[in-house]
Design a protein around this motif. Structure first.
Motif, mmCIF file in Angstrom:
data_model
loop_
_atom_site.group_PDB
_atom_site.id
_atom_site.type_symbol
_atom_site.label_atom_id
_atom_site.label_comp_id
_atom_site.label_asym_id
_atom_site.label_seq_id
_atom_site.Cartn_x
_atom_site.Cartn_y
_atom_site.Cartn_z
ATOM 1 N N ASP A 52 0.833 -1.213 0.000
ATOM 2 C CA ASP A 52 0.000 0.000 0.000
ATOM 3 C C ASP A 52 0.863 1.257 0.000
ATOM 4 O O ASP A 52 0.525 2.268 -0.616
ATOM 5 C CB ASP A 52 -0.912 0.019 1.233
ATOM 6 N N THR A 53 1.969 1.191 0.734
ATOM 7 C CA THR A 53 2.893 2.336 0.807
ATOM 8 C C THR A 53 3.477 2.627 -0.570
ATOM 9 O O THR A 53 3.509 3.780 -1.025
ATOM 10 C CB THR A 53 4.030 2.036 1.802
ATOM 11 N N ILE A 54 3.951 1.576 -1.239
ATOM 12 C CA ILE A 54 4.542 1.731 -2.588
ATOM 13 C C ILE A 54 3.529 2.371 -3.524
ATOM 14 O O ILE A 54 3.831 3.325 -4.249
ATOM 15 C CB ILE A 54 5.033 0.356 -3.118
ATOM 16 N N ALA A 55 2.284 1.865 -3.483
ATOM 17 C CA ALA A 55 1.226 2.401 -4.366
ATOM 18 C C ALA A 55 0.952 3.873 -4.049
ATOM 19 O O ALA A 55 0.795 4.691 -4.959
ATOM 20 C CB ALA A 55 -0.049 1.576 -4.205
ATOM 21 N N MET A 56 0.943 4.210 -2.760
ATOM 22 C CA MET A 56 0.627 5.589 -2.372
ATOM 23 C C MET A 56 1.743 6.548 -2.799
ATOM 24 O O MET A 56 1.479 7.632 -3.342
ATOM 25 C CB MET A 56 0.411 5.670 -0.862
ATOM 26 N N ILE A 57 2.994 6.145 -2.571
ATOM 27 C CA ILE A 57 4.123 6.996 -2.971
ATOM 28 C C ILE A 57 4.124 7.182 -4.489
ATOM 29 O O ILE A 57 4.297 8.294 -4.996
ATOM 30 C CB ILE A 57 5.462 6.410 -2.471
ATOM 31 N N ASN A 58 3.887 6.090 -5.221
ATOM 32 C CA ASN A 58 3.921 6.180 -6.683
ATOM 33 C C ASN A 58 2.777 7.035 -7.236
ATOM 34 O O ASN A 58 2.890 7.626 -8.302
ATOM 35 C CB ASN A 58 3.914 4.785 -7.308
ATOM 36 N N LYS A 59 1.693 7.127 -6.478
ATOM 37 C CA LYS A 59 0.575 7.968 -6.917
ATOM 38 C C LYS A 59 0.836 9.445 -6.626
ATOM 39 O O LYS A 59 0.586 10.314 -7.465
ATOM 40 C CB LYS A 59 -0.706 7.526 -6.209
ATOM 41 N N TYR A 60 1.334 9.743 -5.424
ATOM 42 C CA TYR A 60 1.353 11.136 -4.969
ATOM 43 C C TYR A 60 2.695 11.853 -5.009
ATOM 44 O O TYR A 60 2.742 13.066 -5.087
ATOM 45 C CB TYR A 60 0.830 11.219 -3.529
ATOM 46 N N SER A 61 3.801 11.127 -4.915
ATOM 47 C CA SER A 61 5.090 11.814 -4.727
ATOM 48 C C SER A 61 5.528 12.537 -6.001
ATOM 49 O O SER A 61 4.996 12.291 -7.081
ATOM 50 C CB SER A 61 6.177 10.824 -4.303
ATOM 51 N N GLY A 62 6.529 13.388 -5.850
ATOM 52 C CA GLY A 62 7.054 14.123 -7.006
ATOM 53 C C GLY A 62 8.123 13.349 -7.764
ATOM 54 O O GLY A 62 8.752 13.879 -8.678
ATOM 55 N N ILE A 116 12.534 4.109 3.485
ATOM 56 C CA ILE A 116 11.875 3.116 4.337
ATOM 57 C C ILE A 116 12.737 2.900 5.580
ATOM 58 O O ILE A 116 13.964 2.807 5.481
ATOM 59 C CB ILE A 116 11.636 1.772 3.600
ATOM 60 N N ILE A 117 12.096 2.860 6.727
ATOM 61 C CA ILE A 117 12.801 2.564 7.975
ATOM 62 C C ILE A 117 12.378 1.160 8.398
ATOM 63 O O ILE A 117 11.205 0.936 8.743
ATOM 64 C CB ILE A 117 12.447 3.586 9.083
ATOM 65 N N THR A 118 13.305 0.215 8.321
ATOM 66 C CA THR A 118 13.001 -1.171 8.695
ATOM 67 C C THR A 118 14.282 -1.938 8.964
ATOM 68 O O THR A 118 15.332 -1.628 8.396
ATOM 69 C CB THR A 118 12.182 -1.893 7.595
ATOM 70 N N LYS A 128 14.171 -4.184 0.270
ATOM 71 C CA LYS A 128 14.509 -4.453 -1.136
ATOM 72 C C LYS A 128 13.269 -4.280 -2.029
ATOM 73 O O LYS A 128 13.325 -3.638 -3.075
ATOM 74 C CB LYS A 128 15.065 -5.882 -1.250
ATOM 75 N N VAL A 129 12.148 -4.833 -1.585
ATOM 76 C CA VAL A 129 10.900 -4.720 -2.354
ATOM 77 C C VAL A 129 10.500 -3.241 -2.490
ATOM 78 O O VAL A 129 10.134 -2.769 -3.573
ATOM 79 C CB VAL A 129 9.764 -5.543 -1.690
ATOM 80 N N PHE A 130 10.600 -2.506 -1.383
ATOM 81 C CA PHE A 130 10.283 -1.077 -1.383
ATOM 82 C C PHE A 130 11.186 -0.331 -2.364
ATOM 83 O O PHE A 130 10.713 0.416 -3.231
ATOM 84 C CB PHE A 130 10.467 -0.530 0.045
ATOM 85 N N MET A 131 12.483 -0.559 -2.248
ATOM 86 C CA MET A 131 13.447 0.201 -3.049
ATOM 87 C C MET A 131 13.347 -0.108 -4.543
ATOM 88 O O MET A 131 13.539 0.766 -5.381
ATOM 89 C CB MET A 131 14.868 -0.036 -2.536
ATOM 90 N N ALA A 170 13.548 9.086 -7.868
ATOM 91 C CA ALA A 170 14.931 9.161 -8.350
ATOM 92 C C ALA A 170 15.923 8.600 -7.339
ATOM 93 O O ALA A 170 16.958 8.054 -7.705
ATOM 94 C CB ALA A 170 15.285 10.611 -8.677
ATOM 95 N N ALA A 171 15.617 8.760 -6.037
ATOM 96 C CA ALA A 171 16.470 8.201 -4.983
ATOM 97 C C ALA A 171 15.594 7.455 -3.989
ATOM 98 O O ALA A 171 14.516 7.930 -3.613
ATOM 99 C CB ALA A 171 17.240 9.316 -4.272
ATOM 100 N N VAL A 172 16.045 6.263 -3.607
ATOM 101 C CA VAL A 172 15.333 5.482 -2.592
ATOM 102 C C VAL A 172 16.312 5.162 -1.470
ATOM 103 O O VAL A 172 17.477 4.838 -1.716
ATOM 104 C CB VAL A 172 14.735 4.181 -3.173
#
Length: 398
Positions: free
Chosen positions: A310-320, A326-328, A335-338, A344-346
């Motif tokens: 859900d986080t990945i989908a939300m960032i990809n929808k709204y971010s610039g 990710i803090i984990t 790895k999946v998040f990045m 441009a930077a993860v």
């Protein structure tokens, strides 16, 4: 057309510029004070970027010295091939030619961006904002002194004293050849350049950066990263605007309360979704549109979220498309998040504030591109070149 200057001349001009910035330090600061006093001060981030104090001049000097120490980005062999017919084929980096830099308020861009473009063998056209005109003209005067000191034409660095109408006319019908345009500034400036330009534009888009606190986060790291990314430089495009907190974070309530109080210490206004707005000192988010906004202000938006997906989908929808973190403690989740977040930077367990040419080892940057062509993220020396094919034969015909 300006003939490419030798690397020795380019470096000598940069070192002369460093010496002039140092010897003219007091004059630069004094002239900049006049710009600051004339600015009406409505926009805190603009005022911050406009200031050229002692430490800012030190940064300018460091950036040109560092550029002088870097290898020549022009003429680097990228590929070679020996044809069956005996021709020797090379692909090498080449300067663009003329680069137009359009920017707001920042006198340091007149040094750093011009320096990067110049070291890459390009002619520079500078179009700064009216709020920093005095500072910019003083710095361009120093560029001209540095060029003359080494027998180079002052045409290499040119300042365009255009108003908005004249800028639009120049973009639509340039009175000289322009090979690349780099706008540095807010979304309005970038949209204006994109609309009117007739040559390639490197888009340095909005920030609107996200941090995701995963349920397996080291919570101290999460607090440190969020506070650093949000509070150290409000006006930076790599500053943090949005925090997503895993619904299943252990001791979630205590973590959120600590985070709120730390943000409050830095006078940050907190906006929250339904779950977060139940806490004291948090204002409820009125519309989902808030998630699209880059604040450049003492403001942050926070929400609870169900999962990494859900986080990945939300960032990809709204971010610039700029930076996300990710803090984990779970490397597989990171790895999946990045791999799937489209910015441009993860980052994994680190602040978004490192998306910067100097911090990522480039020595400096011309801009931070949120485009995918031809370079993404910080644009440094190595990226301000195009390429060219060199083919050596002895009479081959096809």
């Amino acid at each position: 057309m300006n003939t490419l200057l030798s690397i020795e001349t380019r470096n000598a001009v940069l070192l002369k510029m460093a010496a002039l910035l140092d010897s003219e330090r007091a004059a630069i600061i004094k002239i900049n004070k006049a710009d600051l006093e004339a600015y009406n001060g409505e926009d805190i981030s603009m005022y911050d970027r406009l200031k050229a104090d002692d430490s800012k001049v030190n940064e300018m000097i460091a950036s040109v010295k560092h550029l002088a120490a870097q290898r020549d980005p022009v003429g680097i062999e990228r590929f070679s091939f020996k044809h069956d017919n005996g021709m020797q084929v090379y692909n090498k980096t080449a300067s663009f030619g003329t680069v137009l830099i359009i920017y707001e308020s920042r006198p340091d861009v007149t040094v750093e961006a011009a320096g990067i473009a110049f070291k890459s063998g390009n002619k520079i056209l500078l179009k700064g904002g009216k709020e920093s005109l005095r500072s910019n003209l003083k710095i361009v005067e120093l560029w001209h002194q540095a060029l003359k000191a080494h027998g180079a034409s002052t045409d290499w660095v040119e300042y365009l004293q255009f108003n908005r109408t004249e800028t639009q006319a120049f973009l639509e019908n340039p009175t000289q050849k322009v090979d690349l345009i780099v706008p540095r500034g807010g979304e309005r400036l970038i949209a204006f350049v994109k609309e009117h330009a007739t040559c390639p534009v490197i888009i340095s888009g909005r920030g609107n950066n996200f941090v995701y606190v995963h349920k397996e986060a080291d919570q101290q790291i999460a607090l440190d990263v969020i506070i650093n990314a949000k509070t150290t430089k409000i006006s930076a495009c790599n500053a943090l605007d949005k925090v997503l907190i895993d619904k299943n974070l252990p001791n979630k309530e205590a973590f959120i309360k600590t985070l709120i109080s730390k943000l409050k210490e830095s006078k940050i206004k907190i906006l929250g979704d339904e779950a977060i707005s139940k806490f004291d000192d948090v204002e409820a988010i009125q519309s989902d549109d808030i998630w699209y906004k880059e604040f450049l202000d003492y403001k942050i938006a926070m929400a609870e979220i169900d999962s990494n997906e859900d986080t990945i989908a939300m960032i990809n929808k709204y971010s610039g498309g700029h930076s996300s973190s990710i803090i984990t403690k779970n490397n597989e989740v990171a790895k999946v998040f990045m791999e799937n977040v489209d910015t441009a930077a993860v980052y994994h367990n680190a602040s978004t504030r490192f998306t910067d040419g100097g911090q990522l080892g480039l020595g400096g940057e011309l801009a931070i591109s949120t485009d995918k062509l031809h370079q993404r993220g910080p644009i440094g020396l190595e990226h301000l070149v195009t390429n060219k094919w060199y083919v050596h034969g002895n009479g081959q015909i096809r």
